[in-house]
Enzyme design. Structure first.
Site, PDB file in Angstrom:
ATOM      1  N   ASP A  67       0.715  -1.077  -0.036  1.00  0.00           N
ATOM      2  CA  ASP A  67      -0.041   0.084   0.012  1.00  0.00           C
ATOM      3  C   ASP A  67       0.809   1.139  -0.034  1.00  0.00           C
ATOM      4  O   ASP A  67       1.902   1.243   0.286  1.00  0.00           O
ATOM      5  CB  ASP A  67      -1.007   0.038   1.174  1.00  0.00           C
ATOM      6  CG  ASP A  67      -0.377  -0.771   2.479  1.00  0.00           C
ATOM      7  OD1 ASP A  67       0.910  -0.575   2.545  1.00  0.00           O
ATOM      8  OD2 ASP A  67      -1.096  -1.048   3.456  1.00  0.00           O
ATOM      9  N   ASN A 135      -7.754  -3.949  14.228  1.00  0.00           N
ATOM     10  CA  ASN A 135      -9.195  -4.281  13.995  1.00  0.00           C
ATOM     11  C   ASN A 135      -9.108  -5.546  12.960  1.00  0.00           C
ATOM     12  O   ASN A 135     -10.131  -5.586  12.154  1.00  0.00           O
ATOM     13  CB  ASN A 135      -9.759  -3.207  13.385  1.00  0.00           C
ATOM     14  CG  ASN A 135      -9.121  -2.436  12.120  1.00  0.00           C
ATOM     15  OD1 ASN A 135      -8.077  -2.581  11.559  1.00  0.00           O
ATOM     16  ND2 ASN A 135      -9.576  -1.324  11.653  1.00  0.00           N
ATOM     17  N   HIS A 137      -7.340  -5.470  10.011  1.00  0.00           N
ATOM     18  CA  HIS A 137      -6.980  -5.000   8.794  1.00  0.00           C
ATOM     19  C   HIS A 137      -5.715  -5.716   8.216  1.00  0.00           C
ATOM     20  O   HIS A 137      -4.886  -5.807   9.016  1.00  0.00           O
ATOM     21  CB  HIS A 137      -6.849  -3.548   8.348  1.00  0.00           C
ATOM     22  CG  HIS A 137      -5.887  -2.714   9.017  1.00  0.00           C
ATOM     23  ND1 HIS A 137      -5.904  -1.479   9.737  1.00  0.00           N
ATOM     24  CD2 HIS A 137      -4.659  -2.801   8.836  1.00  0.00           C
ATOM     25  CE1 HIS A 137      -4.910  -1.397  10.084  1.00  0.00           C
ATOM     26  NE2 HIS A 137      -3.886  -1.964   9.633  1.00  0.00           N
ATOM     27  N   GLU A 142      -9.820  -2.369   5.289  1.00  0.00           N
ATOM     28  CA  GLU A 142     -10.493  -2.192   6.585  1.00  0.00           C
ATOM     29  C   GLU A 142     -11.803  -3.237   6.795  1.00  0.00           C
ATOM     30  O   GLU A 142     -12.287  -3.627   5.769  1.00  0.00           O
ATOM     31  CB  GLU A 142     -10.897  -0.537   6.742  1.00  0.00           C
ATOM     32  CG  GLU A 142      -9.441   0.234   6.772  1.00  0.00           C
ATOM     33  CD  GLU A 142      -9.026   0.390   7.934  1.00  0.00           C
ATOM     34  OE1 GLU A 142      -9.026  -0.575   8.922  1.00  0.00           O
ATOM     35  OE2 GLU A 142      -8.411   1.481   8.290  1.00  0.00           O
TER      36      GLU A 142
END
Ligand code: F6R
Length: 240
Positions: A67, A135, A137, A142
């Site tokens: 990313d 979380n 990801h 996400e």
């Protein structure tokens, strides 16, 4: 899922390096998928030290990063391009033309399609290294992100922006979007090596390994991968 509980961060990084090196020695022109963040820094140190000691030459290795932040140029102090040059690539003999990092500038949709095409032309990822967000990801996928996406523009959650604000002078400066490989691109990797350390990752690891496969925890899809090894310290593995 092959789960290896390690003594500490250094041990997890070293064990991940050992497995990576075995794979690289089997395929010296492998396509390597790489993350940024704090987690891979230990592995990257083993890679660069190992390179200096003659463990392996990366001259035929091709890399694809997961990313890049939208809106940051390559030489921005917080760009993932700069992070990778500073923490890994500059210390290896990997060829600059073999390094692929999505561009976060210009026409982002087009950048995504270009990145997918390059990855396809390279034959896909042989070995994907992953960190994981608290979380769940992976990359910047996400919770709620469809599993079938390839490279796309991601909206960063407040959680993720807060977690990453430690690298910026304030939360406001953390970009709200990024270009990221999708879950589909990650799942297409032939082999995955995930490293996770620290208490704050314990819930994510529990959900990844024991939870239902759900968009609420993107990393839960990794249960379906045929060749994944997780290197965890005691804190990250404390709920298993
Ligand atoms: C980074 C990436 C993210 C990180 C995750 C964990 O390229 O794709 O998914 O792996 O946010 O970050 P750290 O390692 O800083 O806890």
């Amino acid at each position: 899922m092959n789960i290896i509980l390690c003594d500490n961060y250094d041990d997890a990084s070293q064990k991940a390096y050992k497995l990576l090196l075995e794979e690289l020695k089997r395929n010296s022109s492998a396509v390597l998928g790489l993350p940024t963040g704090s987690t891979p820094l230990g592995l990257y140190k083993f890679m660069t030290d190992g390179f200096s000691e003659g463990d392996f030459s990366y001259e035929d290795i091709v890399t694809f990063n997961l990313d890049e932040y939208a809106g940051l140029s390559r030489d921005d102090p917080n760009s993932y391009f700069k992070f990778m040059m500073d923490n890994l690539f500059r210390a290896l003999d990997v060829k600059i033309e073999n390094i692929n990092i999505p561009s976060g500038l210009g026409e982002l949709e087009e950048n995504c399609r270009i990145y997918d095409k390059k990855l396809e032309e390279a034959g896909g990822i042989d070995i994907q290294i992953l960190g994981i967000g608290r979380n769940g990801h992976i990359g910047f996928n996400e919770p709620g992100t469809p599993f079938e996406l390839t490279t796309h523009i991601a909206e960063l959650s407040t959680h993720t922006r807060e977690d990453n604000s430690r690298f910026f002078t304030s939360l406001d400066e953390v970009p709200t979007k990024a270009v990221t490989l999708g879950v589909k691109s990650i799942m297409n990797a032939r082999k995955i090596i995930l490293i996770a350390v620290g208490n704050e990752k314990a819930d994510a690891l529990y959900n990844t390994i024991h939870g239902p496969v759900t968009l609420d925890c993107p990393s839960s899809i990794l249960q379906m991968h045929p060749d994944i090894t997780l290197f965890l310290d005691g804190a990250a593995g404390s709920r298993l």
